[in-house]
Enzyme design. Structure first.
Site, PDB file in Angstrom:
ATOM      1  N   GLU A  25       3.985 -14.354  17.569  1.00 26.63           N
ATOM      2  CA  GLU A  25       4.019 -15.557  16.732  1.00 26.63           C
ATOM      3  C   GLU A  25       4.263 -15.143  15.281  1.00 26.63           C
ATOM      4  O   GLU A  25       4.659 -14.012  15.018  1.00 26.63           O
ATOM      5  CB  GLU A  25       2.737 -16.387  16.900  1.00 26.63           C
ATOM      6  CG  GLU A  25       1.448 -15.611  17.076  1.00 26.63           C
ATOM      7  CD  GLU A  25       0.976 -14.876  15.859  1.00 26.63           C
ATOM      8  OE1 GLU A  25       0.190 -15.458  15.068  1.00 26.63           O
ATOM      9  OE2 GLU A  25       1.367 -13.688  15.685  1.00 26.63           O
TER      10      GLU A  25
ATOM     11  N   GLU B  30       3.181 -11.888  13.776  1.00 28.68           N
ATOM     12  CA  GLU B  30       3.865 -10.702  14.281  1.00 28.68           C
ATOM     13  C   GLU B  30       2.978  -9.746  15.055  1.00 28.68           C
ATOM     14  O   GLU B  30       3.248  -8.546  15.078  1.00 28.68           O
ATOM     15  CB  GLU B  30       4.544  -9.942  13.125  1.00 28.68           C
ATOM     16  CG  GLU B  30       5.460 -10.817  12.295  1.00 28.68           C
ATOM     17  CD  GLU B  30       6.385 -10.014  11.407  1.00 28.68           C
ATOM     18  OE1 GLU B  30       7.499  -9.705  11.844  1.00 28.68           O
ATOM     19  OE2 GLU B  30       5.965  -9.690  10.287  1.00 28.68           O
TER      20      GLU B  30
ATOM     21  N   TRP C 171       0.828  -1.202   0.000  1.00 29.38           N
ATOM     22  CA  TRP C 171       0.000   0.000   0.000  1.00 29.38           C
ATOM     23  C   TRP C 171       0.872   1.267   0.000  1.00 29.38           C
ATOM     24  O   TRP C 171       0.597   2.252   0.670  1.00 29.38           O
ATOM     25  CB  TRP C 171      -0.961  -0.010   1.186  1.00 29.38           C
ATOM     26  CG  TRP C 171      -1.806  -1.243   1.194  1.00 29.38           C
ATOM     27  CD1 TRP C 171      -2.831  -1.540   0.341  1.00 29.38           C
ATOM     28  CD2 TRP C 171      -1.699  -2.370   2.077  1.00 29.38           C
ATOM     29  NE1 TRP C 171      -3.357  -2.788   0.633  1.00 29.38           N
ATOM     30  CE2 TRP C 171      -2.680  -3.310   1.704  1.00 29.38           C
ATOM     31  CE3 TRP C 171      -0.861  -2.671   3.149  1.00 29.38           C
ATOM     32  CZ2 TRP C 171      -2.853  -4.527   2.362  1.00 29.38           C
ATOM     33  CZ3 TRP C 171      -1.031  -3.876   3.797  1.00 29.38           C
ATOM     34  CH2 TRP C 171      -2.012  -4.790   3.406  1.00 29.38           C
TER      35      TRP C 171
END
Length: 716
Positions: A460, A463, A346
């Site tokens: 995990e 993130e 983006w």
């Protein structure tokens, strides 16, 4: 090699100019009113800068290390160009502007119908064909980087299809040295030069320019703004001396059918950048293209034979592009540093005024593990070795940990800790047989770090959340078991036993920590995405750190438990694994026109907003093609077929054969197509790696990256 002459090709390919004449200065174009010569451009610093969409449909670089430039393509134009390292973007975009000098002026990005192709399926050389929506002209651009220097060469054919005469302008929007607001520029002996700190660029043409100007974006000195006002370039500013959002515009002499080469070179200063572009033009595009293609041909020929699972399905080009793209994501100075993607997700919504917008041009040890194992599957052992060298010599911390991610020099960017990223380098070293004294001295500390800090992880693999994660625990167990094997090779039985005892305990308890029996979905029994305290039935609140809201943690599912199977921690028919598939599919699977796709987890907020606007801290998570590949690996482990999963991943690739991070998850609309890429990150190295791994595994009939010592202990 020709020197001293440059081709200026008009209708029918007729040579009509010389190199020296083309570059000697700026001359008036036929039919175009001369611009008024001016001095220093007003309007500094211009409007704010931004990057471009993360959805690339072409990437390229040479296979040599002498050419330290990488280019990306999207929306029919050139997007970010990286130099001198893969974590330094220098270009917002470069495209052509077409005008008749009287009635219209338009950007090729906005005014054309676009397609992209690979003229040679065994070379990472892309061609963009942009045809005016009103049928007045066509622009065909083929991109290579000169293998001998840091120069991008754009072979361009401009055809007037109806009416005319038309004028063609190159519009170059540099964002040098990682930011868009610190650039200065000038006209210099027929070239346009720009600089910011230790990065400079030079733009030149094989047919010269007959007008050129430097100004500030969005102001009266911006060449495109000048053209848009009355369809004429009224002012030529010879210098934009104040740092700002520089934009440079040059008119290229064209006829009804003209072919020429536009060159964009880079160097540590303007003189070096100009010298590189001049040398590339002297060498000619044809010579550079031949060497560029040959490098990619040689690389593909050095790999293992293409899997039958690929050739039998007509996916050879897709496989070749995946292999070449992974190679293209490696830096040429920091060898072994493969970035997650040459993209900024983006990016058009991300401010580029200051250095340095991170994007995905960073190194994650987890993504690097996947790239390295894909390289092994391809037969590129040297690349996998370089990746491990980078992990151990650049990213490894003295306490044995690895950072969440880093810039190429090893400086951490995001400052969290993910324990699967500490485990994967151990697994990779074991798979490579790199268990010598030097490696073990570091990896022993990593194994000790896991024992002392696991199994709960601060973050995990997605993130965002901390706690007990099935996917992270699977990686930790695999890391400890492979570390135990290394310890025994070094005669350290005490450490080996410590690692195995810990791994065995975690393997026994992973269901107690993460498998709920009181969940709100299906029969209530399935793996959670993550649990905060190791009690999966207490229903504590989980607030998703990407705008996804707060929920009962038992309600949030992901497919990370499949790593327990992929890494050999559990067999494919383990009851808890089987029991979780129905709920996973019910909550996460979407049947797209291209095949089945899966969300990372339900209520994911990392994706475009509901109306299609770019993600800016909250949105709607979309489907991830790599998860289709992971499910295919599970089906293989369970004795089933992964054919539809491989074919789905290929269909989710774009027309440039690049597999995205995310694809649109619902009926086409808002500028997106159901089952095709979004504006997040394309290509994603992890997605390309997963495609290669799945293809190789299908031929082998098993998941070859599963560590044997782990599977023998638990799964077999």
């Amino acid at each position: 090699m020709r020197t001293g002459r440059r081709r200026r090709v008009g209708r029918g390919g007729r040579v009509v100019g010389l190199v020296a004449a083309a570059l000697a200065g700026i001359t008036a174009a036929a039919g175009a009113p001369p611009a008024v010569a001016a001095g220093e451009a007003p309007g500094a610093p211009g409007i704010s800068a931004a990057w471009t969409t993360g959805a690339k449909n072409g990437v390229g670089t040479s296979t040599t290390t002498d050419s330290k430039v990488w280019h990306t393509l999207g929306q029919g134009v050139l997007n970010e160009v990286y130099y001198p390292q893969l974590d330094v973007p220098n270009v917002q975009d470069m495209q052509y502007v077409v005008s008749d000098g009287e009635n219209f002026t338009e950007l090729e990005r906005d005014a054309t119908e676009q397609r992209i192709e690979l003229p040679d399926s065994r070379s990472l050389r892309y061609r963009q064909i942009n045809t005016d929506a009103d049928g007045r002209y066509r622009i065909t651009k083929t991109y290579v980087t000169d293998p001998q220097r840091s120069v991008l060469m754009v072979r361009t054919r401009f055809e007037v299809l109806r009416g005319g005469p038309l004028q063609l302008y190159a519009l170059y929007n540099p964002s040098l040295n990682g930011s868009g607001m610190g650039d200065t520029g000038a006209t210099s002996q027929g070239s346009l030069v720009a600089s910011d700190g230790e990065v400079s660029s030079a733009l030149a043409s094989s047919v010269g320019f007959d007008a050129a100007t430097s100004g500030y974006s969005g102001t009266s000195s911006d060449g495109y703004q000048d053209l848009s006002a009355d369809h004429r370039l009224d002012r030529e500013y010879t210098e934009a001396a104040d740092p700002g959002n520089l934009v440079q515009t040059a008119r290229i002499p064209v006829e009804k059918d003209t072919t020429f080469t536009l060159t964009l070179g880079f160097g540590p200063d303007r003189s070096a950048a100009k010298a590189a572009t001049t040398a590339a033009l002297d060498r000619t595009y044809e010579a550079a293209r031949a060497e560029y293609d040959s490098g990619w041909h040689d690389y593909l020929s050095s790999l293992r034979e293409t899997p039958e699972s690929v050739t039998s399905r007509g996916l050879t080009t897709q496989y070749n592009v995946a292999a070449m793209t992974l190679k293209s994501q490696e830096d040429k100075t920091r060898r072994g540093a493969f970035v997650a993607s040459t993209s900024i997700p983006w990016g058009g919504a991300k401010n580029a005024d200051e250095c340095c917008t991170p994007g995905y041009h960073l190194v994650w040890s987890r993504d690097l593990y996947h790239t390295a194992t894909a390289a092994l599957a391809l037969g590129d052992r040297a690349a996998a070795d370089r990746a491990l060298d980078y992990l151990l010599n650049v990213q490894w911390n003295e306490d044995g940990s690895f950072p969440q991610n880093t810039w190429l020099d090893g400086e951490p960017h995001w400052q969290s800790l993910q324990l699967d990223e500490v485990a994967y380098p151990i697994v990779l070293a074991h798979e490579l047989g790199r268990t010598g004294d030097a490696e073990w001295a570091k990896l022993k500390k990593s194994a000790d770090f896991i024992v002392e800090n696991g199994p709960s992880t601060p973050q995990e693999r997605w993130e965002e959340e901390g706690g007990y994660s099935p996917s992270t625990i699977a990686a930790e167990i695999a890391g400890l078991v492979t570390a135990a094997d290394m310890a025994r090779q070094h005669g350290d039985e005490q450490s080996a036993q410590r690692y195995l005892d810990t791994a065995d305990e975690w393997q026994r308890k992973v269901d107690d920590w993460t498998f709920t029996t009181s969940g709100p979905h299906g029969d209530g029994a399935y793996y959670q995405r993550i649990d905060d305290d190791g009690n999966p039935n207490n229903g504590n609140e989980l607030c998703l750190n990407n705008g996804g809201g707060c929920h009962d943690e038992r309600a949030i599912i992901d497919a990370g438990f499949l790593d327990l199977v992929r890494l050999g921690v559990k067999p494919a028919d383990a009851p808890a694994v089987r029991d979780s598939l129905a709920e996973t599919d019910a909550q996460l699977r979407v049947r797209t026109p291209n095949g089945p796709g899966w969300y990372r987890y339900n209520h994911d907020g990392y994706g475009e907003k509901a109306g299609g606007d770019p993600y800016a801290g909250e949105g709607v998570g979309r489907l991830w093609p790599l998860l289709t590949g992971e499910r295919g690996e599970y089906e293989l482990a369970a004795g089933g077929s992964a054919s539809k999963h491989l074919e789905t991943m290929a269909r989710m690739a774009n027309e440039g054969h690049l597999i995205p991070e995310q694809v649109w998850d619902r009926e086409s609309g808002n500028g997106f197509v159901f089952g095709e890429g979004t504006g997040s990150a394309t290509p994603l190295a992890w997605s390309m790696s997963q495609f290669i791994q799945l293809a190789r595994n299908m031929d082998a009939g098993e998941n070859v990256e599963t560590p044997d010592v782990v599977a023998e202990r638990y799964a077999r």
